[in-house]
Enzyme design. Structure first.
Site, PDB file in Angstrom:
ATOM      1  N   CYS A 120       0.851  -1.185   0.000  1.00 43.26           N
ATOM      2  CA  CYS A 120       0.000   0.000   0.000  1.00 43.26           C
ATOM      3  C   CYS A 120       0.883   1.230   0.000  1.00 43.26           C
ATOM      4  O   CYS A 120       1.936   1.247   0.630  1.00 43.26           O
ATOM      5  CB  CYS A 120      -0.908   0.008   1.235  1.00 43.26           C
ATOM      6  SG  CYS A 120      -2.098   1.371   1.247  1.00 43.26           S
ATOM      7  N   CYS A 124      -0.210   4.853   6.395  1.00 44.90           N
ATOM      8  CA  CYS A 124      -0.825   5.237   7.658  1.00 44.90           C
ATOM      9  C   CYS A 124       0.122   4.770   8.770  1.00 44.90           C
ATOM     10  O   CYS A 124       0.667   3.666   8.714  1.00 44.90           O
ATOM     11  CB  CYS A 124      -2.203   4.579   7.804  1.00 44.90           C
ATOM     12  SG  CYS A 124      -3.355   5.119   6.506  1.00 44.90           S
ATOM     13  N   CYS A 127      -0.145   1.233  10.523  1.00 48.82           N
ATOM     14  CA  CYS A 127      -0.550   0.083   9.705  1.00 48.82           C
ATOM     15  C   CYS A 127       0.644  -0.689   9.167  1.00 48.82           C
ATOM     16  O   CYS A 127       1.575  -0.115   8.601  1.00 48.82           O
ATOM     17  CB  CYS A 127      -1.416   0.580   8.540  1.00 48.82           C
ATOM     18  SG  CYS A 127      -1.898  -0.756   7.424  1.00 48.82           S
ATOM     19  N   GLU A 169      -5.392  -0.129  -0.683  1.00 49.05           N
ATOM     20  CA  GLU A 169      -6.459   0.866  -0.683  1.00 49.05           C
ATOM     21  C   GLU A 169      -7.341   0.593  -1.911  1.00 49.05           C
ATOM     22  O   GLU A 169      -6.944   0.868  -3.050  1.00 49.05           O
ATOM     23  CB  GLU A 169      -5.836   2.271  -0.727  1.00 49.05           C
ATOM     24  CG  GLU A 169      -6.791   3.393  -1.054  1.00 49.05           C
ATOM     25  CD  GLU A 169      -8.034   3.446  -0.166  1.00 49.05           C
ATOM     26  OE1 GLU A 169      -7.917   3.355   1.065  1.00 49.05           O
ATOM     27  OE2 GLU A 169      -9.142   3.547  -0.736  1.00 49.05           O
ATOM     28  N   SER A 200     -13.797  -0.333   2.133  1.00 46.38           N
ATOM     29  CA  SER A 200     -13.202   0.528   3.150  1.00 46.38           C
ATOM     30  C   SER A 200     -12.123   1.391   2.519  1.00 46.38           C
ATOM     31  O   SER A 200     -11.264   0.896   1.795  1.00 46.38           O
ATOM     32  CB  SER A 200     -12.590  -0.353   4.253  1.00 46.38           C
ATOM     33  OG  SER A 200     -11.951   0.429   5.226  1.00 46.38           O
ATOM     34  N   SER A 223     -12.039   5.164   6.785  1.00 43.29           N
ATOM     35  CA  SER A 223     -11.050   5.133   7.864  1.00 43.29           C
ATOM     36  C   SER A 223     -10.789   6.572   8.285  1.00 43.29           C
ATOM     37  O   SER A 223     -10.030   7.282   7.630  1.00 43.29           O
ATOM     38  CB  SER A 223      -9.769   4.449   7.373  1.00 43.29           C
ATOM     39  OG  SER A 223     -10.023   3.078   7.185  1.00 43.29           O
ATOM     40  N   CYS A 338      -4.278  -5.978   9.277  1.00 45.42           N
ATOM     41  CA  CYS A 338      -3.842  -5.593   7.946  1.00 45.42           C
ATOM     42  C   CYS A 338      -2.326  -5.711   7.725  1.00 45.42           C
ATOM     43  O   CYS A 338      -1.552  -4.985   8.318  1.00 45.42           O
ATOM     44  CB  CYS A 338      -4.290  -4.131   7.769  1.00 45.42           C
ATOM     45  SG  CYS A 338      -4.123  -3.512   6.140  1.00 45.42           S
TER      46      CYS A 338
HETATM   47  N1  SAH Z   1      -6.989   1.133   2.864  1.00 45.59           N
HETATM   48  C1  SAH Z   1      -8.302   0.843   3.354  1.00 45.59           C
HETATM   49  C2  SAH Z   1      -8.564  -0.616   3.634  1.00 45.59           C
HETATM   50  C3  SAH Z   1      -7.493  -1.436   4.332  1.00 45.59           C
HETATM   51  S1  SAH Z   1      -7.204  -1.236   6.058  1.00 45.59           S
HETATM   52  C4  SAH Z   1      -8.582   1.671   4.586  1.00 45.59           C
HETATM   53  O1  SAH Z   1      -7.649   2.209   5.150  1.00 45.59           O
HETATM   54  O2  SAH Z   1      -9.744   1.803   4.975  1.00 45.59           O
HETATM   55  C5  SAH Z   1      -8.638  -1.747   6.899  1.00 45.59           C
HETATM   56  C6  SAH Z   1      -8.756  -1.103   8.259  1.00 45.59           C
HETATM   57  O3  SAH Z   1      -7.789  -1.627   9.197  1.00 45.59           O
HETATM   58  C7  SAH Z   1      -8.532   0.395   8.214  1.00 45.59           C
HETATM   59  O4  SAH Z   1      -9.519   1.065   8.933  1.00 45.59           O
HETATM   60  C8  SAH Z   1      -7.165   0.517   8.849  1.00 45.59           C
HETATM   61  O5  SAH Z   1      -6.956   1.788   9.335  1.00 45.59           O
HETATM   62  C9  SAH Z   1      -7.248  -0.553   9.925  1.00 45.59           C
HETATM   63  N2  SAH Z   1      -5.947  -0.901  10.522  1.00 45.59           N
HETATM   64  C10 SAH Z   1      -4.725  -0.875   9.969  1.00 45.59           C
HETATM   65  N3  SAH Z   1      -3.770  -1.220  10.857  1.00 45.59           N
HETATM   66  C11 SAH Z   1      -4.408  -1.470  12.018  1.00 45.59           C
HETATM   67  C12 SAH Z   1      -3.983  -1.883  13.335  1.00 45.59           C
HETATM   68  N4  SAH Z   1      -2.698  -2.084  13.621  1.00 45.59           N
HETATM   69  N5  SAH Z   1      -4.947  -2.038  14.278  1.00 45.59           N
HETATM   70  C13 SAH Z   1      -6.251  -1.847  14.004  1.00 45.59           C
HETATM   71  N6  SAH Z   1      -6.707  -1.463  12.799  1.00 45.59           N
HETATM   72  C14 SAH Z   1      -5.806  -1.272  11.815  1.00 45.59           C
END
Ligand code: SAH
Length: 363
Positions: A120, A124, A127, A169, A200, A223, A338
């Site tokens: 990705c 973030c 993540c 994403e 999402s 998100s 993720c």
């Molecule tokens: N890119 C998209 C979909 C993939 S992530 C998005 O961001 O919505 C799916 C979800 O998992 C997102 O809300 C992301 O912020 C969350 N996520 C990522 N890492 C995480 C973690 N360590 N703990 C909890 N949620 C997490």
């Protein structure tokens, strides 16, 4: 070039288009167009691992299909099972890329969390997928193929719900996701109701607009993770390109109810002021808020908000009249958040800069 590289991959096509091509092909081969529809059934509805084993078709026709079309498998490279029943699958693609799929049973439901990209670009800060950088977009056959592969297991896993919350994403790979939504929903595809399919996104505006234009009731999750631009920019660099206010406006014009995802980062986004600000945003677009306990083993050095802290935060939102739920954390013993399984196996490579891959292509 690999053998048969110019064959049409029927798993990349929406069911109606695949069916048309297969029927035309069958007619041209003199076996009757209905044979084409039989093949279609074996792609998604009653999956077969290959043309050769479609035992309801004449042998010679199977061989002809094999020469003209491809229906490649994804290689199951690893599987982990959590004590809570969550299963995590790592698939290896033809070029060696690996992607993750997570199956989460809950009562009568099985939710499948699927990946839309290898890696990705968005980075973030919490993540695990962001940490590995971006490799490439997945093809429709590789995204919907995750669902297909689970149906092909010796003990098939049949999801009732699909969430695009695996790696990547989805709105940065809209062209493929658009086709995948059709494959998943079409009764001649996987036949999963649109209201059971959630895309999402971090808030990629052209993607939200494209999803809004689809007539089916697909769900949208955003998100959010921070209620102000200032904080969100720090957690999610994409906020510079798509600022929060614009994302909320897009959510407000979305014809269906939107869900906010909000990962609880101790001392970062879980303070009383954040409750008020988040409630304001949620009310502006009538969103349902999902509070997500931070999955350990993501990126950065965050600490999860305590369960009590999460409850207080939820109660605060409810007091403002916002509908809120706390997501159950699942599969924590198998690194099911993720990107975590792939990261474990790759032993952390340096990420690539996000801006190299920041183009959104939704045409
Ligand atoms: N890119 C998209 C979909 C993939 S992530 C998005 O961001 O919505 C799916 C979800 O998992 C997102 O809300 C992301 O912020 C969350 N996520 C990522 N890492 C995480 C973690 N360590 N703990 C909890 N949620 C997490």
């Amino acid at each position: 070039m690999s053998e048969g590289a110019n064959r049409v991959n029927v798993l990349d096509l929406a069911p109606a288009e695949a069916e048309q091509r297969l029927r035309d092909f069958a007619s041209a081969r003199g076996v009757g167009a209905y044979r084409g529809s039989q093949v279609l059934r074996h792609l998604w509805a009653a999956p077969a691992p290959g043309f050769q084993v479609m035992s309801d078709l004449p042998l010679a026709f199977r061989a002809e299909l094999e020469r003209a079309f491809a229906m490649p498998r994804l290689e199951l490279a690893d599987e982990q099972r959590s004590s809570d029943g969550t299963r995590k699958f790592l698939f290896r693609l033809h070029d060696g890329q690996t992607i993750e799929t997570v199956a989460i049973p809950d009562g009568d439901r099985v939710t499948l969390c699927i990946s839309s990209q290898a890696g990705c670009a968005l980075q973030c800060s919490f993540c695990a997928t962001g940490l590995m950088g971006f490799y490439r977009n997945l093809l429709p056959s590789e995204i919907a193929g995750q669902v297909r592969e689970l149906a092909l297991l010796p003990e098939p896993v049949r999801p009732t719900n699909i969430v695009f919350m695996g790696m990547g994403e989805p709105m940065m790979n809209w062209k493929a996701v658009d086709v995948v939504l059709t494959i998943l929903n079409d009764p001649k595809g996987c036949g999963i109701g649109a209201r059971h399919i959630t895309v999402s996104t971090v808030g990629v505006l052209p993607g939200i607009e494209a999803l809004a234009k689809r007539p089916e009731q697909f769900r949208l999750a955003i998100s959010v993770h921070a209620p102000t631009d200032e904080l969100r920019r720090m957690l999610m660099p994409v906020n510079i390109k798509f600022p929060l206010e614009q994302v909320i406006d897009a959510a407000a014009t979305f014809s269906r109810r939107v869900t906010f995802e909000y990962v609880m980062l101790g001392g970062v986004n879980d303070q009383p002021a954040h409750v008020t600000e988040l409630a304001r945003l949620a009310k502006r677009c009538g969103a349902f808020v999902n509070l997500i306990p931070l999955h350990p083993g993501g990126a950065g050095s965050y600490t999860p908000t305590s369960p009590d802290g999460i409850r207080r935060f939820a109660a605060g939102l409810a007091k403002h009249g916002v509908e809120v739920a706390v997501r159950k954390s699942r599969g924590t013993d198998i690194a099911a958040a993720c990107g975590q399984l792939r990261v474990e196996r790759l032993r952390r490579r340096p990420p690539r800069p996000a801006d190299q891959h920041g183009e959104v292509d939704v045409a």
